[in-house]
Write a protein that holds these residues in place. Sequence first.
Motif, mmCIF file in Angstrom:
data_model
loop_
_atom_site.group_PDB
_atom_site.id
_atom_site.type_symbol
_atom_site.label_atom_id
_atom_site.label_comp_id
_atom_site.label_asym_id
_atom_site.label_seq_id
_atom_site.Cartn_x
_atom_site.Cartn_y
_atom_site.Cartn_z
ATOM 1 N N VAL A 9 44.416 46.842 45.992
ATOM 2 C CA VAL A 9 43.421 45.943 45.586
ATOM 3 C C VAL A 9 42.939 46.387 44.600
ATOM 4 C CG1 VAL A 9 41.847 44.878 46.697
ATOM 5 C CG2 VAL A 9 43.848 45.751 48.295
ATOM 6 N N GLY A 10 41.804 47.210 44.651
ATOM 7 C CA GLY A 10 41.730 47.917 43.234
ATOM 8 C C GLY A 10 42.048 47.441 41.924
ATOM 9 N N GLN A 11 43.465 47.781 41.712
ATOM 10 C CA GLN A 11 44.886 47.765 40.689
ATOM 11 C C GLN A 11 45.240 45.824 40.897
ATOM 12 O OE1 GLN A 11 48.869 49.608 41.641
ATOM 13 N NE2 GLN A 11 47.653 50.998 41.811
ATOM 14 N N ALA A 12 44.366 45.328 42.167
ATOM 15 C CA ALA A 12 45.468 44.315 41.271
ATOM 16 C C ALA A 12 43.717 43.337 40.874
ATOM 17 C CB ALA A 12 45.404 43.323 42.626
ATOM 18 N N VAL A 13 42.195 43.889 41.269
ATOM 19 C CA VAL A 13 41.795 43.363 40.973
ATOM 20 C C VAL A 13 41.315 43.833 39.233
ATOM 21 C CG1 VAL A 13 38.813 43.153 41.017
ATOM 22 C CG2 VAL A 13 39.710 42.944 42.973
ATOM 23 N N ALA A 14 41.620 45.366 38.739
ATOM 24 C CA ALA A 14 41.522 45.179 37.582
ATOM 25 C C ALA A 14 42.558 44.251 36.490
ATOM 26 C CB ALA A 14 41.688 46.546 37.271
ATOM 27 N N SER A 15 43.549 44.232 36.965
ATOM 28 C CA SER A 15 44.382 43.224 36.313
ATOM 29 C C SER A 15 44.459 41.973 36.551
ATOM 30 C CB SER A 15 45.670 43.581 37.330
ATOM 31 O OG SER A 15 46.457 42.258 37.251
ATOM 32 N N ALA A 16 43.584 41.447 37.404
ATOM 33 C CA ALA A 16 42.840 40.041 36.926
ATOM 34 C C ALA A 16 41.492 40.247 36.061
ATOM 35 C CB ALA A 16 42.660 39.342 38.547
ATOM 36 N N ALA A 17 40.466 41.429 35.963
ATOM 37 C CA ALA A 17 39.895 41.326 35.125
ATOM 38 C C ALA A 17 40.360 41.361 33.930
ATOM 39 C CB ALA A 17 39.090 42.603 35.743
ATOM 40 N N ALA A 18 41.599 42.227 33.795
ATOM 41 C CA ALA A 18 42.397 42.388 32.171
ATOM 42 C C ALA A 18 42.899 41.524 31.971
ATOM 43 C CB ALA A 18 43.003 43.711 32.135
ATOM 44 N N ALA A 19 43.317 40.564 32.991
ATOM 45 C CA ALA A 19 43.952 39.449 32.075
ATOM 46 C C ALA A 19 43.076 37.972 31.934
ATOM 47 C CB ALA A 19 44.886 38.542 33.122
ATOM 48 N N LEU A 20 41.301 38.126 32.538
ATOM 49 C CA LEU A 20 40.232 37.722 31.644
ATOM 50 C C LEU A 20 40.085 36.320 30.851
ATOM 51 C CD1 LEU A 20 38.473 35.315 34.126
ATOM 52 C CD2 LEU A 20 36.721 37.455 33.855
ATOM 53 N N PRO A 21 40.239 37.655 30.126
ATOM 54 C CA PRO A 21 39.713 36.947 28.831
ATOM 55 C C PRO A 21 41.258 36.675 27.830
ATOM 56 C CG PRO A 21 39.058 39.816 28.115
ATOM 57 C CD PRO A 21 39.923 38.701 29.961
ATOM 58 N N ILE A 22 41.814 36.637 28.589
ATOM 59 C CA ILE A 22 43.150 36.135 27.703
ATOM 60 C C ILE A 22 43.329 34.630 28.142
ATOM 61 C CG2 ILE A 22 45.974 36.751 27.217
ATOM 62 C CD1 ILE A 22 45.190 39.389 28.175
ATOM 63 N N TRP A 23 43.676 34.599 29.517
ATOM 64 C CA TRP A 23 43.513 33.578 30.279
ATOM 65 C C TRP A 23 42.343 32.618 30.453
ATOM 66 C CZ3 TRP A 23 46.951 30.551 31.189
ATOM 67 C CH2 TRP A 23 46.768 28.613 32.456
ATOM 68 N N ALA A 24 41.491 32.896 29.936
ATOM 69 C CA ALA A 24 39.849 32.493 29.479
ATOM 70 C C ALA A 24 40.278 31.453 28.036
ATOM 71 C CB ALA A 24 38.393 32.600 29.872
ATOM 72 N N GLY A 25 40.276 33.041 27.505
ATOM 73 C CA GLY A 25 41.050 32.419 25.870
ATOM 74 C C GLY A 25 42.272 31.709 25.836
ATOM 75 N N MET A 32 44.255 28.213 43.999
ATOM 76 C CA MET A 32 44.723 29.335 43.003
ATOM 77 C C MET A 32 44.398 27.699 42.065
ATOM 78 S SD MET A 32 48.591 31.675 42.574
ATOM 79 C CE MET A 32 48.964 30.858 41.135
ATOM 80 N N ALA A 33 44.876 26.953 42.205
ATOM 81 C CA ALA A 33 44.881 25.667 41.324
ATOM 82 C C ALA A 33 43.961 25.170 40.391
ATOM 83 C CB ALA A 33 45.648 24.227 41.261
ATOM 84 N N PRO A 34 42.389 25.446 40.818
ATOM 85 C CA PRO A 34 41.584 24.742 39.812
ATOM 86 C C PRO A 34 40.727 26.426 39.681
ATOM 87 C CG PRO A 34 41.185 24.578 42.961
ATOM 88 C CD PRO A 34 42.794 24.932 42.709
ATOM 89 N N ALA A 35 40.860 28.005 40.243
ATOM 90 C CA ALA A 35 40.754 28.436 39.524
ATOM 91 C C ALA A 35 41.436 28.800 38.061
ATOM 92 C CB ALA A 35 41.181 29.914 40.175
ATOM 93 N N LEU A 36 42.429 28.461 38.075
ATOM 94 C CA LEU A 36 43.854 28.407 36.491
ATOM 95 C C LEU A 36 43.198 27.602 35.827
ATOM 96 C CD1 LEU A 36 47.134 29.792 37.585
ATOM 97 C CD2 LEU A 36 44.947 31.895 37.336
ATOM 98 N N ALA A 37 43.446 26.459 36.501
ATOM 99 C CA ALA A 37 42.159 25.251 35.071
ATOM 100 C C ALA A 37 40.743 25.719 34.405
ATOM 101 C CB ALA A 37 42.595 23.897 35.933
ATOM 102 N N ALA A 38 39.983 26.318 35.245
ATOM 103 C CA ALA A 38 39.096 26.579 34.765
ATOM 104 C C ALA A 38 39.085 27.610 33.976
ATOM 105 C CB ALA A 38 37.773 27.327 36.069
ATOM 106 N N GLY A 39 40.202 28.743 33.541
ATOM 107 C CA GLY A 39 40.233 29.318 32.556
ATOM 108 C C GLY A 39 39.473 31.135 33.610
ATOM 109 N N ALA A 40 39.785 30.924 35.103
ATOM 110 C CA ALA A 40 39.110 32.236 35.937
ATOM 111 C C ALA A 40 40.821 32.541 36.433
ATOM 112 C CB ALA A 40 38.356 32.103 37.392
#
Length: 481
Positions: A48-64, A164-172
């Motif tokens: 679970v921690g790996q999944a959260v860490a991977s989402a946190a690492a992807a955040l600046p890429i997807w949000a950007g 998932m769709a609105p979260a990704l649309a928002a860049g989360a």
Amino acid sequence: MPVSVSTAKLGLWIGGEPQPGEGAARGLVNPATETPLEPFCEAIEDQVGQAVASAAAALPIWAGTLPGRRAAVLLRLADLIAQEADRLARIEAANVGKPLSQALRDVGRAADYFRFYAGVCDKLNGETIPLGPDQTALTLAEPVGVTAHILPWNYPISTLARGMAPALAAGATVVAKPSELTPFSAFEVARLAKQAGLPDGACNVVLGGGDVGAALAGYPKIAHVTFTGSTTTGRRVMQAASVPVAGVTLELGGKSPVIVLEDADLEAAADGVMRGIFFNAGQVCAAGSRLICTRGVHDALVDKLAQKTRAMGVGDPLDDPALGPLVSAAQLARVEGFVQRAKGQGMTCALGGARLERPGYFYPPTIFTDVPPEAEIAREEVFGPVLVTHLCDDAEDALRIANDSPYGLVAGVYTQSHDTALWLARRLEAGQVFVNGFLTGGDTVPFGGVKHSGIGREKGLAGLSAYLATKSIILNHARPT
Ligand code: NAD
């Protein structure tokens, strides 16, 4: 020999790759045939921690990622889901037990969520706030961060897409945990998202039961938890989310009333009530499980309902009957328990009331008439094809009975009088009210409950706000010297 319903071995999806769970093994069966489906292993806390860490690492890429590009990825994902609709619907039908055409509809809804929210990626505008001649404030709608999505089993693919769709649309970014009973479609959507061009880590899936859900909801770095499930679990999720001080959207249970008044079109009301309680074998959060009907039309309406219900075909979901099985042996036992207790308390069972003698977890449409509003079967969410009826004198009496419930998800009103309909709609304690129809709203209309049915809204533009954090910037611009 377990039947595989997906094309790849079912597992977790972390950082854009499949990964076997390292926790306990779980077996599943097809609820129509009781034959085993492909088993899977749960995630351990470290995963679970790996999944959260991977989402946190992807955040600046997807949000950007440029808004137009984010929209293109979501549109491509919608197209891929639509292209694979038949395969995905068969997975869902075999896993959940829902009739094939209902499963196809759910897959179509999932594609539509991604399409709808793709359209808002480049419209997440902020505002400017004048503060006098020497200052200007502006606001940015920024992605909230890493979001957790904890899901129930009754509409697995469409409920996943709804958050998932609105979260990704928002860049989360997203870590989803489907129900332990229905893990297949989330894994499939994650694979398709990668194919659509979503950066690795922006969507992760962990599998498992309540322990995995609790670990996810309380994990540091989670900024928002979108939970759909029972009210009891929703309370636990809220507590867990207090650890990372995450926001919560809670889409919880219901015991929704449908009011039918003397002047109603009874044929339309019978169709609406039937659809409202027997669709998906009554395993619908917004099921219209309490029919509140004026005395003069009650018996005629119940006769119509019984007639229409007897015509419903029951069978294997893949043969697309009107009624499939309940999702599991436990759910069947739960429904049987409610019905047996109601009979034991002397309630009148006008239709159904005993499980069907055939393999699989089938339960027939069941109607209890003239039930006292304080009875267990009238107050508790059964989550099966069980309707209770209450007699009322008029609109005012109907309103009193309808609002006497801890829940407040949706409500229905059947009357020819627009004045009465609006009078009731304004006073009913519910997040959504249908007039002269039931469950007809569609997915672009805000949805969610009041009272014990939840907090927050999903669907439509209202569904975006959970995934956006407003940042205000105050510019001080004193006269140049
Ligand atoms: P549930 O509450 O048992 O489980 C929902 C999810 O929560 C599952 O993924 C489960 O593994 C997880 N979970 C269990 N314990 C947890 C914990 N302590 N912390 C975190 N996660 C935990 O519900 P269910 O039986 O899967 O679904 C049926 C319920 O869902 C019904 O009450 C129904 O009304 C509700 N529901 C609501 C909506 C809505 O939009 N309002 C939609 C569908 C279903």
